[in-house]
Design a protein around this motif. Sequence first.
Motif, PDB file in Angstrom:
ATOM      1  N   ALA A 156      -1.583  11.891  -3.917  1.00  0.00           N
ATOM      2  CA  ALA A 156      -1.342  12.909  -4.939  1.00  0.00           C
ATOM      3  C   ALA A 156      -0.957  12.130  -6.193  1.00  0.00           C
ATOM      4  N   VAL A 157      -1.721  12.280  -7.266  1.00  0.00           N
ATOM      5  CA  VAL A 157      -1.497  11.463  -8.456  1.00  0.00           C
ATOM      6  C   VAL A 157      -0.894  12.244  -9.614  1.00  0.00           C
ATOM      7  N   GLY A 158      -0.589  13.504  -9.403  1.00  0.00           N
ATOM      8  CA  GLY A 158      -0.003  14.324 -10.466  1.00  0.00           C
ATOM      9  C   GLY A 158       1.445  14.682 -10.189  1.00  0.00           C
ATOM     10  N   ARG A 159       1.949  15.623 -10.973  1.00  0.00           N
ATOM     11  CA  ARG A 159       3.341  16.072 -10.836  1.00  0.00           C
ATOM     12  C   ARG A 159       3.545  16.990  -9.643  1.00  0.00           C
ATOM     13  N   SER A 160       2.455  17.427  -9.060  1.00  0.00           N
ATOM     14  CA  SER A 160       2.546  18.298  -7.888  1.00  0.00           C
ATOM     15  C   SER A 160       1.358  17.991  -6.979  1.00  0.00           C
ATOM     16  N   GLY A 161       1.329  18.650  -5.859  1.00  0.00           N
ATOM     17  CA  GLY A 161       0.227  18.458  -4.925  1.00  0.00           C
ATOM     18  C   GLY A 161       0.604  17.548  -3.780  1.00  0.00           C
ATOM     19  N   LYS A 162      -0.233  17.598  -2.771  1.00  0.00           N
ATOM     20  CA  LYS A 162       0.003  16.842  -1.551  1.00  0.00           C
ATOM     21  C   LYS A 162      -1.054  15.745  -1.437  1.00  0.00           C
ATOM     22  N   SER A 163      -0.626  14.588  -0.956  1.00  0.00           N
ATOM     23  CA  SER A 163      -1.579  13.491  -0.742  1.00  0.00           C
ATOM     24  C   SER A 163      -2.568  13.885   0.346  1.00  0.00           C
ATOM     25  N   ARG A 164      -3.805  13.459   0.187  1.00  0.00           N
ATOM     26  CA  ARG A 164      -4.835  13.762   1.183  1.00  0.00           C
ATOM     27  C   ARG A 164      -4.592  13.012   2.483  1.00  0.00           C
ATOM     28  N   ARG A 165      -3.988  11.855   2.394  1.00  0.00           N
ATOM     29  CA  ARG A 165      -3.629  11.075   3.587  1.00  0.00           C
ATOM     30  C   ARG A 165      -2.126  11.189   3.794  1.00  0.00           C
ATOM     31  N   PRO A 166      -1.690  11.515   4.991  1.00  0.00           N
ATOM     32  CA  PRO A 166      -0.253  11.656   5.237  1.00  0.00           C
ATOM     33  C   PRO A 166       0.538  10.368   4.995  1.00  0.00           C
ATOM     34  N   ASP A 167      -0.083   9.214   5.193  1.00  0.00           N
ATOM     35  CA  ASP A 167       0.629   7.948   4.997  1.00  0.00           C
ATOM     36  C   ASP A 167       0.529   7.421   3.565  1.00  0.00           C
ATOM     37  N   ALA A 168      -0.117   8.152   2.683  1.00  0.00           N
ATOM     38  CA  ALA A 168      -0.250   7.742   1.281  1.00  0.00           C
ATOM     39  C   ALA A 168       0.790   8.501   0.449  1.00  0.00           C
ATOM     40  N   PRO A 169       1.779   7.796  -0.097  1.00  0.00           N
ATOM     41  CA  PRO A 169       2.836   8.499  -0.826  1.00  0.00           C
ATOM     42  C   PRO A 169       2.318   9.153  -2.111  1.00  0.00           C
ATOM     43  N   ALA A 170       2.911  10.283  -2.442  1.00  0.00           N
ATOM     44  CA  ALA A 170       2.617  10.924  -3.723  1.00  0.00           C
ATOM     45  C   ALA A 170       3.140  10.012  -4.832  1.00  0.00           C
ATOM     46  N   PHE A 171       2.338   9.798  -5.852  1.00  0.00           N
ATOM     47  CA  PHE A 171       2.721   8.870  -6.910  1.00  0.00           C
ATOM     48  C   PHE A 171       3.978   9.319  -7.653  1.00  0.00           C
ATOM     49  N   ARG A 172       4.266  10.612  -7.675  1.00  0.00           N
ATOM     50  CA  ARG A 172       5.453  11.097  -8.387  1.00  0.00           C
ATOM     51  C   ARG A 172       6.748  10.677  -7.698  1.00  0.00           C
ATOM     52  N   THR A 173       6.650  10.126  -6.475  1.00  0.00           N
ATOM     53  CA  THR A 173       7.841   9.706  -5.736  1.00  0.00           C
ATOM     54  C   THR A 173       7.984   8.185  -5.674  1.00  0.00           C
ATOM     55  N   LEU A 174       7.098   7.448  -6.302  1.00  0.00           N
ATOM     56  CA  LEU A 174       7.113   5.987  -6.184  1.00  0.00           C
ATOM     57  C   LEU A 174       8.415   5.356  -6.679  1.00  0.00           C
ATOM     58  N   SER A 175       9.005   5.913  -7.730  1.00  0.00           N
ATOM     59  CA  SER A 175      10.220   5.294  -8.273  1.00  0.00           C
ATOM     60  C   SER A 175      11.416   5.461  -7.342  1.00  0.00           C
ATOM     61  N   LYS A 176      11.311   6.317  -6.350  1.00  0.00           N
ATOM     62  CA  LYS A 176      12.377   6.443  -5.353  1.00  0.00           C
ATOM     63  C   LYS A 176      12.336   5.270  -4.378  1.00  0.00           C
ATOM     64  N   ARG A 177      11.174   4.650  -4.253  1.00  0.00           N
ATOM     65  CA  ARG A 177      10.990   3.525  -3.326  1.00  0.00           C
ATOM     66  C   ARG A 177      11.335   2.192  -3.969  1.00  0.00           C
ATOM     67  N   TYR A 178      10.947   2.012  -5.242  1.00  0.00           N
ATOM     68  CA  TYR A 178      11.193   0.771  -5.963  1.00  0.00           C
ATOM     69  C   TYR A 178      10.921   0.998  -7.440  1.00  0.00           C
ATOM     70  N   PRO A 179      11.426   0.115  -8.300  1.00  0.00           N
ATOM     71  CA  PRO A 179      11.174   0.267  -9.742  1.00  0.00           C
ATOM     72  C   PRO A 179       9.675   0.180 -10.048  1.00  0.00           C
ATOM     73  N   LEU A 180       9.197   1.075 -10.880  1.00  0.00           N
ATOM     74  CA  LEU A 180       7.767   1.092 -11.216  1.00  0.00           C
ATOM     75  C   LEU A 180       7.302  -0.214 -11.837  1.00  0.00           C
ATOM     76  N   ILE A 181       8.176  -0.856 -12.585  1.00  0.00           N
ATOM     77  CA  ILE A 181       7.795  -2.107 -13.243  1.00  0.00           C
ATOM     78  C   ILE A 181       7.377  -3.161 -12.215  1.00  0.00           C
ATOM     79  N   ASN A 182       7.869  -3.034 -10.986  1.00  0.00           N
ATOM     80  CA  ASN A 182       7.493  -3.979  -9.936  1.00  0.00           C
ATOM     81  C   ASN A 182       6.020  -3.853  -9.549  1.00  0.00           C
ATOM     82  N   LEU A 183       5.396  -2.757  -9.906  1.00  0.00           N
ATOM     83  CA  LEU A 183       3.974  -2.570  -9.600  1.00  0.00           C
ATOM     84  C   LEU A 183       3.071  -3.439 -10.468  1.00  0.00           C
TER      85      LEU A 183
END
Length: 130
Positions: free
Chosen positions: A65-92
Amino acid sequence: MCAIRRLLLTRHGGRRVASNGTCVVLISFLVFLVSSLTPANANNQRSAVAGGRSLVERYCSGCHAVGRSGKSRRPDAPAFRTLSKRYPLINLEESLAEGISTGHPDMPEFQVGPREISSIIRYLDTIQEK
């Protein structure tokens, strides 16, 4: 004579309050300040964010899921709107520069340049859940 220096001299009764070096610094600061507040800069920011959105839609939306809402098509693929909860975006930045090759098995490998990486990071920053 620098216009700013003339102004400072007239405001302070002709006493020396600014050197030529001070004028250069003041002018540089004013140019930076004005350029950062101009609509052109805002348009560049919006353009960079739109470019980042386009890239993640093209390369990543098949699974994530690459927007502000919606569900990822793959269950193991995190929604991009939650990435900063895992690590700082700058690390990407480094991962994107080297080409992300981990993740899920059918994750496409792609390479992007510094400008595209910056656009992707800017876009991701705009959609993060706070």
